[in-house]
Design a protein around this motif. Sequence first.
Motif, PDB file in Angstrom:
ATOM      1  N   VAL A  42       0.794  -1.176   0.115  1.00 51.83           N
ATOM      2  CA  VAL A  42       0.066   0.024  -0.115  1.00 51.83           C
ATOM      3  C   VAL A  42       0.833   1.088  -0.173  1.00 51.83           C
ATOM      4  CG1 VAL A  42      -1.742   1.138   1.364  1.00 51.83           C
ATOM      5  CG2 VAL A  42      -1.786  -1.354   1.058  1.00 51.83           C
ATOM      6  N   SER A  43       0.470   2.171  -0.874  1.00 55.73           N
ATOM      7  CA  SER A  43       1.440   3.429  -0.982  1.00 55.73           C
ATOM      8  C   SER A  43       0.319   4.419  -0.527  1.00 55.73           C
ATOM      9  CB  SER A  43       1.629   3.668  -2.524  1.00 55.73           C
ATOM     10  OG  SER A  43       2.108   4.979  -2.674  1.00 55.73           O
ATOM     11  N   LEU A  61      -5.737  -5.850   8.398  1.00 54.15           N
ATOM     12  CA  LEU A  61      -6.246  -6.901   7.363  1.00 54.15           C
ATOM     13  C   LEU A  61      -5.003  -7.690   6.752  1.00 54.15           C
ATOM     14  CD1 LEU A  61      -7.946  -3.979   5.181  1.00 54.15           C
ATOM     15  CD2 LEU A  61      -9.047  -6.063   6.058  1.00 54.15           C
ATOM     16  N   GLY A  62      -3.733  -7.649   7.643  1.00 60.48           N
ATOM     17  CA  GLY A  62      -2.531  -8.262   7.281  1.00 60.48           C
ATOM     18  C   GLY A  62      -1.603  -7.766   6.223  1.00 60.48           C
ATOM     19  N   VAL A  63      -1.775  -6.535   5.788  1.00 62.74           N
ATOM     20  CA  VAL A  63      -1.098  -5.797   4.851  1.00 62.74           C
ATOM     21  C   VAL A  63       0.370  -5.913   5.507  1.00 62.74           C
ATOM     22  CG1 VAL A  63      -0.368  -3.689   3.844  1.00 62.74           C
ATOM     23  CG2 VAL A  63      -2.942  -4.258   3.903  1.00 62.74           C
ATOM     24  N   ARG A  64       1.516  -6.129   4.779  1.00 63.67           N
ATOM     25  CA  ARG A  64       2.941  -6.112   5.424  1.00 63.67           C
ATOM     26  C   ARG A  64       3.633  -4.997   4.899  1.00 63.67           C
ATOM     27  NH1 ARG A  64       3.191  -7.866   9.065  1.00 63.67           N
ATOM     28  NH2 ARG A  64       5.259  -8.596   9.056  1.00 63.67           N
ATOM     29  N   ASN A  65       3.346  -4.500   3.881  1.00 57.82           N
ATOM     30  CA  ASN A  65       4.385  -3.480   3.179  1.00 57.82           C
ATOM     31  C   ASN A  65       3.525  -2.184   2.920  1.00 57.82           C
ATOM     32  OD1 ASN A  65       6.565  -5.499   2.834  1.00 57.82           O
ATOM     33  ND2 ASN A  65       5.237  -6.271   1.443  1.00 57.82           N
ATOM     34  N   VAL A  66       4.005  -1.035   3.471  1.00 54.12           N
ATOM     35  CA  VAL A  66       3.564   0.439   3.338  1.00 54.12           C
ATOM     36  C   VAL A  66       4.465   1.150   2.763  1.00 54.12           C
ATOM     37  CG1 VAL A  66       1.470  -0.054   4.693  1.00 54.12           C
ATOM     38  CG2 VAL A  66       3.418   1.051   5.804  1.00 54.12           C
ATOM     39  N   LEU A  86       4.565  -3.944  10.557  1.00 54.17           N
ATOM     40  CA  LEU A  86       4.773  -3.362   9.045  1.00 54.17           C
ATOM     41  C   LEU A  86       6.214  -3.031   8.504  1.00 54.17           C
ATOM     42  CD1 LEU A  86       1.753  -1.190   8.845  1.00 54.17           C
ATOM     43  CD2 LEU A  86       1.634  -3.601   8.220  1.00 54.17           C
ATOM     44  N   ASN A  87       6.450  -3.321   7.276  1.00 54.64           N
ATOM     45  CA  ASN A  87       7.506  -2.863   6.494  1.00 54.64           C
ATOM     46  C   ASN A  87       7.394  -1.576   5.803  1.00 54.64           C
ATOM     47  OD1 ASN A  87       9.195  -5.447   6.733  1.00 54.64           O
ATOM     48  ND2 ASN A  87       7.613  -6.520   5.245  1.00 54.64           N
ATOM     49  N   VAL A  88       7.905  -0.597   6.267  1.00 50.14           N
ATOM     50  CA  VAL A  88       7.838   0.849   6.208  1.00 50.14           C
ATOM     51  C   VAL A  88       8.715   1.472   5.223  1.00 50.14           C
ATOM     52  CG1 VAL A  88       7.060   2.820   7.219  1.00 50.14           C
ATOM     53  CG2 VAL A  88       6.456   0.913   8.421  1.00 50.14           C
ATOM     54  N   ILE A  89       8.237   2.132   4.467  1.00 56.14           N
ATOM     55  CA  ILE A  89       9.134   3.007   3.313  1.00 56.14           C
ATOM     56  C   ILE A  89       8.775   4.458   3.920  1.00 56.14           C
ATOM     57  CG2 ILE A  89      10.063   3.880   1.399  1.00 56.14           C
ATOM     58  CD1 ILE A  89       9.642   0.863   0.143  1.00 56.14           C
TER      59      ILE A  89
END
Length: 111
Positions: A42-43, A61-66, A86-89
């Motif tokens: 998700v961006s 919801l189990g999103v792992r990457n944002v 979460l993996n965060v950028i």
Amino acid sequence: MWYIQNTSSLPVFPVNPKSPEIEGIPTIASLSALAHPASTSVSIITPPHVTTSVLKQAVELGVRNVWLQPGSESAEGVQFARDHGLNVIDGGACILVQGQAALQASKGAKM
């Protein structure tokens, strides 16, 4: 918009609870409408006070990457995301500006 130009190689699902489409692309009302949220990155392009609620929904919801786009970040939101695995950028380039270069770099890394 970079996302729109790359929908053939990169699936894009704009999320907007108030508009049924953005620049001709149908939107979904929330992250919960994603078919496979746990395998979706998700961006986030929202004001910081909205970002926190998006991050909470992503965790549920189990999103792992944002990827928190410039202007969407807050120290609290980033910490919340990291505290919840979460993996965060964050703090980096905007995908709307650097998207093509990042896509090309990711393709090169897979070869």
